[in-house]
Write a protein that holds these residues in place. Structure first.
Motif: not given
Length: 118
Positions: A20-21, A23-25, A27-28, A117
């Motif tokens: 999750r970390f 994938s969040t980085c 995407w950001g 998304w």
């Protein structure tokens, strides 16, 4: 926080947290870089704004379609297809940047947003 320590000893919980970390980085970074690159390639901030509008509008459509598909056939195949797109999108983005093609970067960015998304 004392209750978190036993959770962090579980390998799957740590793996999920890292996934999750990362994938969040990713995407950001993508949502920051695609508009900047599009604005620089086009020389027009309005093109970057158009990209944001189109990509998020199509992402909503892709998300709804993916949800309906998962409801109909289950999560297995859609998840596999989306997981396969994850490493392909950066390669396509790099090719679009290397070719200096605004259209290619715009299309790849919209596809990446939709895949992310979904």
């Amino acid at each position: 926080l004392a209750g978190d320590k036993p959770l962090l000893r579980i390998s799957r919980v740590r793996q999920l947290g890292v996934m999750r970390f990362l994938s969040t980085c990713a995407w950001g970074t993508a949502t920051f870089l695609w508009p900047i690159l599009i604005a620089r390639m086009s020389g027009d901030a309005a093109t970057a704004a158009l990209f944001g509008t189109v990509s998020l509008a199509l992402a909503v459509t892709a998300q709804l379609a993916t949800g309906r598909l998962i409801d109909a056939i289950g999560p297995g195949k859609p998840t596999l297809v989306l997981a396969c797109l994850a490493p392909i999108m950066p390669v396509l983005s790099a090719l679009a940047i290397a070719s200096d093609s605004l259209t290619a970067l715009f299309v790849v960015g919209v596809m990446g947003t939709s895949a992310a998304w979904s």
